[in-house]
Enzyme design. Structure first.
Site, mmCIF file in Angstrom:
data_model
loop_
_atom_site.group_PDB
_atom_site.id
_atom_site.type_symbol
_atom_site.label_atom_id
_atom_site.label_comp_id
_atom_site.label_asym_id
_atom_site.label_seq_id
_atom_site.Cartn_x
_atom_site.Cartn_y
_atom_site.Cartn_z
ATOM 1 N N ASP A 40 -1.741 5.614 -5.248
ATOM 2 C CA ASP A 40 -2.206 4.350 -3.988
ATOM 3 C C ASP A 40 -2.190 3.226 -4.467
ATOM 4 O O ASP A 40 -3.368 2.933 -5.158
ATOM 5 C CB ASP A 40 -3.375 5.408 -3.343
ATOM 6 C CG ASP A 40 -3.650 4.562 -2.248
ATOM 7 O OD1 ASP A 40 -4.345 5.054 -1.454
ATOM 8 O OD2 ASP A 40 -2.832 3.520 -1.794
ATOM 9 N N ASP A 70 0.935 -1.321 0.134
ATOM 10 C CA ASP A 70 0.091 -0.062 -0.119
ATOM 11 C C ASP A 70 0.839 1.110 0.046
ATOM 12 O O ASP A 70 1.209 1.634 0.891
ATOM 13 C CB ASP A 70 -0.991 -0.247 1.256
ATOM 14 C CG ASP A 70 -1.688 1.187 1.507
ATOM 15 O OD1 ASP A 70 -2.029 1.500 2.504
ATOM 16 O OD2 ASP A 70 -2.033 1.819 0.294
HETATM 17 C C1 LIG Z 1 -9.583 8.859 7.016
HETATM 18 C C2 LIG Z 1 -8.158 8.691 7.544
HETATM 19 C C3 LIG Z 1 -7.272 9.629 6.709
HETATM 20 C C4 LIG Z 1 -7.644 9.240 5.240
HETATM 21 C C5 LIG Z 1 -5.895 9.559 7.048
HETATM 22 N N1 LIG Z 1 -5.412 7.918 6.823
HETATM 23 C C6 LIG Z 1 -4.538 7.737 5.561
HETATM 24 O O1 LIG Z 1 -4.559 8.853 4.954
HETATM 25 C C7 LIG Z 1 -4.244 6.400 5.432
HETATM 26 C C8 LIG Z 1 -2.720 6.309 5.992
HETATM 27 N N2 LIG Z 1 -4.069 6.119 3.874
HETATM 28 C C9 LIG Z 1 -5.365 5.927 3.407
HETATM 29 O O2 LIG Z 1 -6.340 5.943 3.991
HETATM 30 C C10 LIG Z 1 -5.447 5.764 1.782
HETATM 31 C C11 LIG Z 1 -5.241 7.069 1.364
HETATM 32 C C12 LIG Z 1 -6.140 8.091 1.743
HETATM 33 S S1 LIG Z 1 -5.835 9.898 1.037
HETATM 34 C C13 LIG Z 1 -6.861 10.683 2.062
HETATM 35 N N3 LIG Z 1 -4.489 4.816 1.437
HETATM 36 C C14 LIG Z 1 -4.315 3.900 1.986
HETATM 37 C C15 LIG Z 1 -5.581 2.924 2.038
HETATM 38 N N4 LIG Z 1 -5.980 2.555 0.374
HETATM 39 C C16 LIG Z 1 -5.399 1.238 2.419
HETATM 40 C C17 LIG Z 1 -6.308 0.446 2.715
HETATM 41 C C18 LIG Z 1 -6.084 -0.764 1.868
HETATM 42 C C19 LIG Z 1 -7.338 -1.791 2.008
HETATM 43 C C20 LIG Z 1 -8.504 -1.520 2.582
HETATM 44 C C21 LIG Z 1 -8.492 -0.251 3.428
HETATM 45 C C22 LIG Z 1 -7.679 0.795 3.288
HETATM 46 C C23 LIG Z 1 -5.537 9.720 8.331
HETATM 47 O O3 LIG Z 1 -4.872 8.942 9.291
HETATM 48 O O4 LIG Z 1 -5.680 11.083 8.836
#
Ligand SMILES: CC[C@H](C)[C@H](NC(=O)[C@H](C)NC(=O)[C@@H](CCSC)NC[C@@H](N)Cc1ccccc1)C(=O)O
Length: 330
Positions: free
Chosen positions: A218, A34
């Site tokens: 991503d 990821d």
């Molecule tokens: C709501 C949370 C926001 C998005 C933020 N979190 C993130 O950006 C995290 C690190 N990355 C992610 O949530 C996203 C990027 C979002 S950009 C806002 N990538 C990882 C995601 N596809 C992983 C995944 C794979 C399979 C099943 C579910 C999830 C935070 O912690 O603040």
């Protein structure tokens, strides 16, 4: 050193899973590489039994090289509102033939329902920048940041494919996996993502429309989430397409003719074949299908997920102080 690992697609290419080995003797788990997060976490012997539905687990008690990181914990939330949390061990982690000793392996003690439901996914393997790692009180490095010191080049590449296995390579750019030139674009890693600027787009045979928008590469996101106006332009060219608020995005008749979609990235043009945009049927009759291009819903930037990435050979180049993304056709 350099190494290569499989990227095996789940149904509809919803995600790609990669077998890795953890511990001594090696315990194999299948994880989601990821580039949109920076924690390596796995279902574990410490995950409650009622949260496990078929996943393989990492059991540090069965590893001679596991050491608990005392007092350390982690918790992470993802854009789709899924989440997990737990404790931390240090252990040997092997990808392809590259072993990192003392890698922080984050053992889940809680996982949200979406992860429990996803029987084949044993955890996530973060490949964004280590600044996003959630371990505290002392933040940990990603596997790639540990491995990069030994790699011939501080790069890894993604060669994801439509409905078949692709590869992730580490430390090497394999010329047999792409055609033509690799075109590089600068990355802004200031918020921990592989973030870059797009220069425009075109739908089908229409002329290229210049448009400035940012996005993150991503590998852990299934679809291509783009600015609402761009998405609206795309589906204007798809007869019968409409927004289905219940499904949360654009749907269309499964037999619709889908135009190709071209994304401008620096000098490169990433051409996504129309068939990649037919993500999956939303009904058992297979009459109505959900689009692989959807709106980025004011996340604040676009999320260039697997629907787009699988149309290219992508180089994640972490050269110190000058991270870049390379794009090539294949
Ligand atoms: C709501 C949370 C926001 C998005 C933020 N979190 C993130 O950006 C995290 C690190 N990355 C992610 O949530 C996203 C990027 C979002 S950009 C806002 N990538 C990882 C995601 N596809 C992983 C995944 C794979 C399979 C099943 C579910 C999830 C935070 O912690 O603040």
């Amino acid at each position: 050193s350099s190494g290569s690992a499989q990227a095996n697609p789940e149904q509809h290419d919803i995600q790609y899973l990669t077998p890795i080995q953890i511990g001594t003797p090696p315990q194999t788990v299948n994880v989601d590489f990821d580039s949109g997060s920076s924690d390596l976490w796995v279902f574990s012997s410490e995950t409650p039994a009622d949260s496990i539905k078929g996943q393989a687990v990492y059991d540090p008690k069965k590893s001679k090289t596991a050491e608990e990181v005392k007092g350390a914990s982690w918790e992470i939330t993802y854009g789709d509102k899924s989440s997990s949390s737990g404790v931390v061990y240090r252990d040997a982690v092997t990808v392809g033939n590259i072993t990192v000793k003392g890698q922080a392996v984050e053992a889940a003690t809680t996982v949200s329902a979406q992860f429990t439901r996803d029987a084949n996914n044993d955890g996530l393997f973060g490949l964004a920048f280590s600044a996003l790692n959630t371990v505290h009180p002392k933040q940990e490095l990603t596997w790639f940041d540990h491995a990069a010191k030994e790699l011939d080049h501080p790069v890894w590449t993604a060669d994801l494919k439509y409905h078949k296995a692709g590869t992730y390579d580490f430390g090497v750019i394999n010329k047999s996996k792409y055609a033509g030139k690799i075109s590089y674009i600068d990355v802004d890693s200031s918020n921990g993502f592989w973030m870059f600027n797009m220069s425009g787009y075109s739908v089908g045979n229409s002329t290229f429309k210049p448009a400035q928008f940012q996005g993150i590469a991503d590998t852990g996101t299934t679809l291509a989430l783009l600015p609402a106006q761009v998405v609206k332009d795309y589906y204007k060219a798809v007869s019968g397409a409409k927004i289905d608020y219940f499904q949360g995005g654009y749907v269309f008749p499964c037999n619709a003719k889908l135009p190709n979609f071209v994304l401008g990235v620096g000098q490169a043009k990433v051409s996504i074949p129309g068939k990649y945009v037919n993500y999956a049927p939303i009904d058992v009759a297979g009459k109505t299908c959900f689009g692989g291009i959807q709106s980025d819903d004011d996340v604040g930037f676009s999320i260039i997920g697997d629907v787009a990435l699988k149309a290219a050979f992508v180089v994640f180049d972490a050269t110190a102080g000058k991270p870049r993304l390379g794009w090539a056709s294949k």
